[in-house]
Design an enzyme around this catalytic site. Structure first.
Site, PDB file in Angstrom:
ATOM      1  N   CYS A 109      46.723  31.887  38.090  1.00 18.95           N
ATOM      2  CA  CYS A 109      46.687  31.899  36.622  1.00 18.95           C
ATOM      3  C   CYS A 109      48.038  31.493  36.031  1.00 18.95           C
ATOM      4  O   CYS A 109      48.106  30.724  35.076  1.00 18.95           O
ATOM      5  CB  CYS A 109      46.357  33.295  36.101  1.00 18.95           C
ATOM      6  SG  CYS A 109      44.962  34.092  36.896  1.00 18.95           S
ATOM      7  N   ASP A 110      49.123  32.035  36.576  1.00 23.24           N
ATOM      8  CA  ASP A 110      50.416  31.971  35.885  1.00 23.24           C
ATOM      9  C   ASP A 110      51.501  31.174  36.608  1.00 23.24           C
ATOM     10  O   ASP A 110      52.595  30.999  36.049  1.00 23.24           O
ATOM     11  CB  ASP A 110      50.946  33.410  35.655  1.00 23.24           C
ATOM     12  CG  ASP A 110      49.996  34.217  34.780  1.00 23.24           C
ATOM     13  OD1 ASP A 110      49.315  33.598  33.936  1.00 23.24           O
ATOM     14  OD2 ASP A 110      49.927  35.443  34.954  1.00 23.24           O
ATOM     15  N   CYS A 129      48.647  37.273  39.174  1.00 24.54           N
ATOM     16  CA  CYS A 129      47.795  36.143  39.569  1.00 24.54           C
ATOM     17  C   CYS A 129      48.581  34.829  39.552  1.00 24.54           C
ATOM     18  O   CYS A 129      48.885  34.295  38.473  1.00 24.54           O
ATOM     19  CB  CYS A 129      46.616  36.060  38.607  1.00 24.54           C
ATOM     20  SG  CYS A 129      45.571  34.632  38.840  1.00 24.54           S
TER      21      CYS A 129
HETATM   22  C1  FAD Z   1      47.076  39.139  33.233  1.00 24.03           C
HETATM   23  C2  FAD Z   1      45.898  38.320  33.734  1.00 24.03           C
HETATM   24  C3  FAD Z   1      45.908  36.952  33.576  1.00 24.03           C
HETATM   25  C4  FAD Z   1      44.835  36.198  34.023  1.00 24.03           C
HETATM   26  N1  FAD Z   1      44.851  34.853  33.808  1.00 24.03           N
HETATM   27  C5  FAD Z   1      43.795  34.106  34.185  1.00 24.03           C
HETATM   28  C6  FAD Z   1      43.776  32.700  33.943  1.00 24.03           C
HETATM   29  O1  FAD Z   1      44.719  32.130  33.386  1.00 24.03           O
HETATM   30  N2  FAD Z   1      42.677  32.006  34.343  1.00 24.03           N
HETATM   31  C7  FAD Z   1      41.616  32.603  34.959  1.00 24.03           C
HETATM   32  O2  FAD Z   1      40.649  31.923  35.270  1.00 24.03           O
HETATM   33  N3  FAD Z   1      41.620  33.921  35.237  1.00 24.03           N
HETATM   34  C8  FAD Z   1      42.680  34.688  34.862  1.00 24.03           C
HETATM   35  N4  FAD Z   1      42.691  36.022  35.128  1.00 24.03           N
HETATM   36  C9  FAD Z   1      41.576  36.594  35.892  1.00 24.03           C
HETATM   37  C10 FAD Z   1      40.359  36.851  34.979  1.00 24.03           C
HETATM   38  O3  FAD Z   1      40.746  37.681  33.902  1.00 24.03           O
HETATM   39  C11 FAD Z   1      39.248  37.516  35.774  1.00 24.03           C
HETATM   40  O4  FAD Z   1      38.923  36.731  36.905  1.00 24.03           O
HETATM   41  C12 FAD Z   1      37.987  37.676  34.916  1.00 24.03           C
HETATM   42  O5  FAD Z   1      38.261  38.408  33.753  1.00 24.03           O
HETATM   43  C13 FAD Z   1      36.902  38.380  35.718  1.00 24.03           C
HETATM   44  O6  FAD Z   1      35.806  38.571  34.893  1.00 24.03           O
HETATM   45  P1  FAD Z   1      34.758  39.741  35.190  1.00 24.03           P
HETATM   46  O7  FAD Z   1      33.796  39.682  34.055  1.00 24.03           O
HETATM   47  O8  FAD Z   1      34.264  39.647  36.571  1.00 24.03           O
HETATM   48  O9  FAD Z   1      35.596  41.103  35.151  1.00 24.03           O
HETATM   49  P2  FAD Z   1      36.501  41.747  33.993  1.00 24.03           P
HETATM   50  O10 FAD Z   1      37.111  40.729  33.123  1.00 24.03           O
HETATM   51  O11 FAD Z   1      37.390  42.695  34.723  1.00 24.03           O
HETATM   52  O12 FAD Z   1      35.466  42.574  33.150  1.00 24.03           O
HETATM   53  C14 FAD Z   1      34.845  43.728  33.640  1.00 24.03           C
HETATM   54  C15 FAD Z   1      34.521  44.632  32.470  1.00 24.03           C
HETATM   55  O13 FAD Z   1      33.740  45.728  32.943  1.00 24.03           O
HETATM   56  C16 FAD Z   1      34.139  46.887  32.238  1.00 24.03           C
HETATM   57  N5  FAD Z   1      33.778  48.077  33.001  1.00 24.03           N
HETATM   58  C17 FAD Z   1      34.327  48.504  34.185  1.00 24.03           C
HETATM   59  N6  FAD Z   1      33.750  49.648  34.586  1.00 24.03           N
HETATM   60  C18 FAD Z   1      32.814  49.954  33.636  1.00 24.03           C
HETATM   61  C19 FAD Z   1      31.905  51.035  33.472  1.00 24.03           C
HETATM   62  N7  FAD Z   1      31.823  52.041  34.360  1.00 24.03           N
HETATM   63  N8  FAD Z   1      31.120  51.061  32.369  1.00 24.03           N
HETATM   64  C20 FAD Z   1      31.180  50.052  31.451  1.00 24.03           C
HETATM   65  N9  FAD Z   1      32.031  49.004  31.560  1.00 24.03           N
HETATM   66  C21 FAD Z   1      32.827  48.956  32.627  1.00 24.03           C
HETATM   67  C22 FAD Z   1      35.641  46.723  32.054  1.00 24.03           C
HETATM   68  O14 FAD Z   1      36.105  47.507  30.965  1.00 24.03           O
HETATM   69  C23 FAD Z   1      35.770  45.227  31.814  1.00 24.03           C
HETATM   70  O15 FAD Z   1      35.782  44.907  30.440  1.00 24.03           O
HETATM   71  C24 FAD Z   1      43.744  36.822  34.686  1.00 24.03           C
HETATM   72  C25 FAD Z   1      43.746  38.206  34.871  1.00 24.03           C
HETATM   73  C26 FAD Z   1      44.796  38.961  34.410  1.00 24.03           C
HETATM   74  C27 FAD Z   1      44.772  40.456  34.590  1.00 24.03           C
END
Ligand code: FAD
Length: 312
Positions: free
Chosen positions: A143-144, A140
């Site tokens: 992000c980085d 990303c």
């Molecule tokens: C290395 C890295 C660095 C990042 N840095 C930044 C940053 O600096 N700033 C920023 O704004 N964003 C950053 N991001 C992006 C950010 O992490 C995501 O945009 C954010 O986490 C999305 O949130 P979400 O809740 O939609 O999904 P997620 O965080 O992906 O959460 C989804 C959850 O659903 C769960 N899940 C999936 N399938 C199932 C199932 N069948 N049953 C039960 N649970 C399930 C998963 O285990 C997960 O915990 C980064 C991402 C990464 C990978």
């Protein structure tokens, strides 16, 4: 309920996924006094747990760790009464008024379901990729990118995501090499034109990354030309992987309308094509895949789920 009664435990709202999107939806639904259950299959906090430092989430001028940020969100949601279950959601039945969510543990019913199960970033699976994730390997640029000020970096991929990442990185990196396995880009023409005219961006055609090496942090990528088989090494401080996303939608098994990338299509209320079912965060078609957008989506869906349930 008798011992023989196998009817699923009932909630007003079930939230699938415990990342920032699901947690903020939980804060809003629980605070609205809706009986709410959040189901998470891994660690509460989601993908942001993979990053040490978040610098772009409002309210933290010195940054915040992904763990601290999402622990605080979870604590806040539980304070208002959100229940949390650690289980894998394996299936859903969404057409009835009472929707059913099946998990590895049991089945649960709710009037409204908020899908927040995120997207996996596609991995290349090459040596050094896992080892250097967070130590130069990133998925990303938004992000980085700022961590690579005046340093050379590589971007792997040739689609819209890769070129967008490369253009974003021109604000920070000294030069950017886009490593693409074909002899033409898949990105839209307008992005290609921008990339071709940007002096900091160079494209290494017909090339694949074999290995990422370094010491504590990334130092080099080893590359092969797929046509000539010639091998070369680039000195870089960072490698941005932009080879696609895989939304976690398998358990939906056709229950919801998806786009061509298997992301969930929503309207501006975060509503899907199925009444009473909402989708939020990175799993949503068009998401910018950031914590701020995920939390915003969670609030919008929760408010609209409440309206759906109360009919107001
Ligand atoms: C290395 C890295 C660095 C990042 N840095 C930044 C940053 O600096 N700033 C920023 O704004 N964003 C950053 N991001 C992006 C950010 O992490 C995501 O945009 C954010 O986490 C999305 O949130 P979400 O809740 O939609 O999904 P997620 O965080 O992906 O959460 C989804 C959850 O659903 C769960 N899940 C999936 N399938 C199932 C199932 N069948 N049953 C039960 N649970 C399930 C998963 O285990 C997960 O915990 C980064 C991402 C990464 C990978």
């Amino acid at each position: 309920m008798s011992l023989m009664d196998k009817s699923p435990k009932k909630y007003n709202v079930i939230i699938i996924g415990g990342g920032p999107a699901g947690l903020s939806a939980g804060i809003y639904t629980a605070r609205a006094r809706l009986k709410s259950l959040l189901i998470e299959r891994g660690a509460i906090g989601g993908q942001i747990l993979n990053t040490e430092w978040v610098e772009n989430y409002p309210g933290f001028p010195d940054g915040v760790s992904g763990i601290d940020l999402t622990e605080a969100m979870h604590k806040q949601a539980e304070k208002f009464g959100l229940e949390t279950l650690l289980a894998d959601v394996t299936g859903v039945k969404l057409t009835d008024v009472q929707k059913t969510v099946e998990t590895s543990e049991d089945s649960y019913a709710a009037q409204a379901v908020i899908i927040a199960s995120g997207s996996e970033r596609q991995k290349l699976g090459i040596p050094g990729e896992a080892e250097y994730t967070g130590k130069g390997v990133s998925y990303c640029a938004t992000c980085d990118g700022a961590f690579f000020r005046d340093k050379p970096v590589a971007v792997v991929g040739g689609g819209n995501a890769a070129i967008t990442e490369a253009l974003e990185l021109t604000k920070f990196a000294s030069d950017i090499t886009v490593i693409h396995r074909r002899d033409e880009l898949r990105a839209t023409k307008i992005l290609q034109e921008k990339a071709f005219t940007e002096p900091k961006i160079k494209i290494l055609w017909d090339s694949v990354v074999d290995e990422i090496t370094g010491d504590t942090f990334v130092k080099k990528v080893k590359v092969s030309n797929v046509k000539t088989k010639k091998k070369s090494t680039l000195n870089v401080a960072g490698v941005f992987m932009a080879v696609g996303f895989k939304p976690n939608t398998e358990y939906l098994k056709g229950a919801i309308k998806l786009d061509k990338n298997n992301a969930i299509i929503t309207d501006d209320k975060m509503a899907t094509n199925v009444p009473g079912v909402f989708a939020v965060g990175d799993i949503r078609s068009g998401s910018i895949r950031q914590v701020i957008s995920a939390t915003g989506d969670g609030a919008v869906a929760a408010v609209n789920a409440e309206k759906y349930i109360t009919g107001l």
